[in-house]
Design an enzyme around this catalytic site. Sequence first.
Site, short mmCIF file in Angstrom:
data_model
loop_
_atom_site.label_atom_id
_atom_site.label_comp_id
_atom_site.label_asym_id
_atom_site.label_seq_id
_atom_site.Cartn_x
_atom_site.Cartn_y
_atom_site.Cartn_z
N THR A 133 21.00 23.82 34.92
CA THR A 133 20.61 22.77 34.08
C THR A 133 21.15 22.00 32.97
OG1 THR A 133 18.23 22.44 32.75
CG2 THR A 133 18.82 24.76 32.68
N ASP A 134 20.86 21.33 32.10
CA ASP A 134 21.54 20.68 31.27
C ASP A 134 21.35 21.68 29.77
OD1 ASP A 134 19.72 19.57 31.51
OD2 ASP A 134 20.19 17.27 30.37
N GLU A 135 20.14 22.15 29.94
CA GLU A 135 19.01 22.48 28.42
C GLU A 135 19.89 23.86 28.51
OE1 GLU A 135 15.03 23.27 29.24
OE2 GLU A 135 14.74 20.98 30.93
N LYS A 162 18.01 30.82 32.68
CA LYS A 162 19.15 30.31 33.07
C LYS A 162 20.90 30.49 32.96
CE LYS A 162 18.71 27.38 36.28
NZ LYS A 162 18.43 27.71 37.91
N1 NAD Z 1 13.57 19.97 37.64
C1 NAD Z 1 14.41 19.33 36.46
O1 NAD Z 1 14.71 18.62 36.49
C2 NAD Z 1 15.87 20.17 36.74
C3 NAD Z 1 16.92 19.94 36.21
C4 NAD Z 1 18.40 21.09 36.58
C5 NAD Z 1 18.11 21.70 37.01
N2 NAD Z 1 17.35 22.30 38.10
C6 NAD Z 1 16.90 23.72 38.82
O2 NAD Z 1 16.92 23.51 39.74
C7 NAD Z 1 16.47 24.39 40.33
C8 NAD Z 1 15.56 23.55 41.77
O3 NAD Z 1 14.46 22.95 40.47
P1 NAD Z 1 12.67 22.60 40.91
O4 NAD Z 1 12.22 21.10 40.02
O5 NAD Z 1 13.16 22.34 42.43
O6 NAD Z 1 11.88 23.88 40.67
P2 NAD Z 1 10.81 23.74 41.35
O7 NAD Z 1 9.88 24.77 40.32
O8 NAD Z 1 10.52 22.73 41.96
O9 NAD Z 1 11.13 25.08 42.45
C9 NAD Z 1 11.35 26.17 42.19
C10 NAD Z 1 10.86 26.73 43.98
O10 NAD Z 1 11.96 28.23 43.75
C11 NAD Z 1 10.73 28.75 45.04
N3 NAD Z 1 10.35 30.58 43.89
C12 NAD Z 1 10.23 30.70 42.78
N4 NAD Z 1 10.93 31.84 42.97
C13 NAD Z 1 11.06 32.66 43.44
C14 NAD Z 1 11.58 33.91 44.43
N5 NAD Z 1 11.41 34.82 43.62
N6 NAD Z 1 12.33 34.04 45.38
C15 NAD Z 1 11.85 32.60 46.10
N7 NAD Z 1 11.61 31.84 45.56
C16 NAD Z 1 11.42 31.61 44.55
C17 NAD Z 1 9.42 29.06 44.27
O11 NAD Z 1 8.55 28.53 45.28
C18 NAD Z 1 9.99 26.88 44.41
O12 NAD Z 1 9.98 26.53 45.95
C19 NAD Z 1 16.34 25.24 39.45
O13 NAD Z 1 17.02 26.14 39.65
C20 NAD Z 1 15.87 24.92 38.18
O14 NAD Z 1 16.81 25.37 37.10
C21 NAD Z 1 16.32 21.85 37.54
#
Ligand code: NAD
Length: 355
Positions: A133-135, A162
Amino acid sequence: MRVIVTGGAGFIGSALVRHLVLEKGYDVLNIDALTYAGCLASLRDVEDQPTYRFLKANVCDRAAMDAALAQFHPDRIMHLAAESHVDRSITGAADFIQTNVVGTFTLLEAARGYWNGLDAVSKADFRFLHVSTDEVYGSLDDDGLFEETTSYDPSSPYSASKAASDHLAKAWQRTYDLPVVVSNCSNNYGPYHFPEKLIPLIILNALDERPLPVYGTGENVRDWLFVEDHARALDVIIEKGRIGETYNVGGRNERRNIDVVRRICAVLDTLAPGKEPRENLITFVTDRPGHDARYAIDATKLETELGWRAEENFDTGIEKTVRWYLDNAWWWRPLREQYDGQRLGLSTSAPKVSA
Ligand SMILES: NC(=O)c1ccc[n+]([C@@H]2O[C@H](COP(=O)([O-])OP(=O)(O)OC[C@H]3O[C@@H](n4cnc5c(N)ncnc54)[C@H](O)[C@@H]3O)[C@@H](O)[C@H]2O)c1
């Protein structure tokens, strides 16, 4: 191409799985622990495809990761599994440290063991994409953009966890030569977004004509990217990105939170008129502790080096998103019963010490 996607039942992971299975024709193994954020209904479009498989497993479980890699024999691992909600990380950081830090470490070690056992050709072709993430870069003032060289300066337990995982991924590349690439993306929005996050929460509350909570004065700026643009970017980065490099992903769509909320109100007032203008439902609530003022991504490296461009701007993407929520109550209604918009992340008091 055989690809493992971790966290494929989440918001971005499910968009990525749909892209890889339906658009690219890849064989995909989705590994997901199905926490509260994991939703197999998000994979309805691919669940009957012979090229799609699901494994319920935790990325912290080394034996399960070793077995999955040995049996599936991937060419690529795309690591998205994470605890992802900042407010939840403030209320309880332990799960974030466990999954985001220990889980990433465990998966990197499993990947290293698997990769070391590959023949020379497969070894040279293998890639591990760590999705972040950009955070991790912290907060910007009114000017400037996050570049790949910006120093890490995380503010929340989520972004700190992260950041730690990004450092692990890069260290595994430098120390062990594991072919790792890292991506850092801005805020995503779009279909299948769990209704605890700002945009789906506002859409669903506005639809129900309930109060629309805006943190602080709503001045915080985020750089919004439509989730399907992110899925395409991840595909491009793992295929064409240089090993050991970081690629920032963003849509050049900066908006103040209050403007995001007003835009959703305007779109909904047009598509599903209510009793009164939805803007009247806006309610300013106590700000998030440590709330970063502004995020903005410079995606020049990804655009010029790898040729990716965001296809949606915020206005087209938000209209698609609102229409999707209007048409897909079957997906979000059960989730609203499980999580009804309760405020999280206000407690900064010391957690109870467990035995
Ligand atoms: N949502 C955003 O705006 C955003 C932006 C930039 C980066 N990201 C990154 O992208 C990735 C996905 O984000 P998202 O918004 O889809 O998240 P989300 O919370 O919607 O989904 C996370 C998924 O990971 C699974 N999970 C959690 N813990 C787990 C574990 N220990 N083992 C296996 N599975 C596990 C959950 O069941 C879920 O399906 C993350 O790494 C997040 O940091 C998100």
